[in-house]
Design a protein around this motif. Structure first.
Motif, PDB file in Angstrom:
ATOM      1  N   LYS A 225       4.918   6.557   0.671  1.00  0.00           N
ATOM      2  CA  LYS A 225       3.842   7.279   0.876  1.00  0.00           C
ATOM      3  C   LYS A 225       2.560   6.694   0.579  1.00  0.00           C
ATOM      4  O   LYS A 225       2.722   5.877  -0.427  1.00  0.00           O
ATOM      5  N   SER A 226       1.466   6.742   1.027  1.00  0.00           N
ATOM      6  CA  SER A 226       0.150   6.120   0.654  1.00  0.00           C
ATOM      7  C   SER A 226      -0.345   6.723  -0.333  1.00  0.00           C
ATOM      8  O   SER A 226       0.020   8.053  -0.846  1.00  0.00           O
ATOM      9  N   THR A 227      -1.346   6.138  -1.099  1.00  0.00           N
ATOM     10  CA  THR A 227      -2.013   6.648  -2.408  1.00  0.00           C
ATOM     11  C   THR A 227      -2.676   8.048  -1.887  1.00  0.00           C
ATOM     12  O   THR A 227      -2.474   9.203  -2.583  1.00  0.00           O
ATOM     13  N   ASN A 228      -3.343   8.102  -0.932  1.00  0.00           N
ATOM     14  CA  ASN A 228      -4.108   9.061  -0.434  1.00  0.00           C
ATOM     15  C   ASN A 228      -3.042  10.444  -0.190  1.00  0.00           C
ATOM     16  O   ASN A 228      -3.347  11.503  -0.748  1.00  0.00           O
ATOM     17  N   LYS A 229      -2.059  10.268   0.366  1.00  0.00           N
ATOM     18  CA  LYS A 229      -0.987  11.093   0.822  1.00  0.00           C
ATOM     19  C   LYS A 229      -0.435  11.604  -0.496  1.00  0.00           C
ATOM     20  O   LYS A 229      -0.278  12.919  -0.846  1.00  0.00           O
TER      21      LYS A 229
ATOM     22  N   GLY B 279       0.667  -1.192   0.040  1.00  0.00           N
ATOM     23  CA  GLY B 279       0.014   0.110   0.204  1.00  0.00           C
ATOM     24  C   GLY B 279       0.685   1.399   0.072  1.00  0.00           C
ATOM     25  O   GLY B 279       0.229   2.323   0.005  1.00  0.00           O
ATOM     26  N   GLN B 280       2.378   1.209  -0.138  1.00  0.00           N
ATOM     27  CA  GLN B 280       2.960   2.406  -0.193  1.00  0.00           C
ATOM     28  C   GLN B 280       3.532   2.426  -1.444  1.00  0.00           C
ATOM     29  O   GLN B 280       3.930   1.595  -2.053  1.00  0.00           O
ATOM     30  N   HIS B 281       3.796   3.796  -1.936  1.00  0.00           N
ATOM     31  CA  HIS B 281       4.460   3.850  -3.494  1.00  0.00           C
ATOM     32  C   HIS B 281       5.744   4.239  -3.290  1.00  0.00           C
ATOM     33  O   HIS B 281       6.380   5.130  -2.318  1.00  0.00           O
TER      34      HIS B 281
ATOM     35  N   THR C 290      -0.353   6.655  -8.911  1.00  0.00           N
ATOM     36  CA  THR C 290      -1.049   6.155  -7.805  1.00  0.00           C
ATOM     37  C   THR C 290      -2.446   5.486  -8.360  1.00  0.00           C
ATOM     38  O   THR C 290      -3.105   4.818  -7.860  1.00  0.00           O
TER      39      THR C 290
END
Length: 151
Positions: A104-108, A77-79, A146
């Motif tokens: 970081k996450s997709t949302n961030k 789940g982290q890019h 993302t």
């Protein structure tokens, strides 16, 4: 650009070194443009070069005046990203973006505001319009990955 034909080994996609993060802190603390510029160039030297076989057209970031390549890999789940450029200043500026987005996450990442981020470093107005456009293109490519989480 989101599906390059050759992709580096997943083992190369990892958190950034403390040295890279500290280099970004030095840029933020620099008092004038010359010092910031020098620190950006030094940051670029800390980013490992991309192997020649991965400097392919389908991994190039379109919109950059210089040649710039970007790869993405998602882990738990982290890019994670690998980036390189043929221009030292661009490679250093890429380093700034990597520190902001790596792991970081997709949302961030989708909430990331590149203009605000570069303003924080005092870079707004210091970069040429073509450099600014190139960085915007790179930030957009980071966000685009993302949306294409199958890579």
């Amino acid at each position: 650009m989101l599906n390059p034909s050759a992709v580096p080994s997943p083992q190369l996609f990892s958190p950034l070194s403390d040295e890279l993060v500290e280099a970004v802190n030095l840029i933020e603390q620099a008092h004038n443009w010359q010092d910031k510029y020098r620190q950006i160039m030094l940051l670029g030297k800390l980013i490992p070069p991309l192997a020649v076989e991965f400097k392919q057209a389908d991994a190039q970031v379109k919109g950059c005046e210089s040649q710039a390549w970007l790869y993405h890999y998602m882990i738990n789940g982290q890019h994670f990203y690998i980036a390189d450029s043929d221009a030292r200043i661009v490679k250093g500026l890429m380093g700034l973006l990597l520190v902001a987005c790596q792991g970081k996450s997709t949302n961030k990442i989708q909430q990331f505001d590149v203009k605000q981020y570069f303003a924080r470093f005092g870079l707004s107005g210091q970069l040429s319009p073509s450099r600014t456009n190139g960085l915007t293109a790179l930030a957009q490519a980071i966000v685009a990955y993302t949306h294409d989480v199958g890579t």
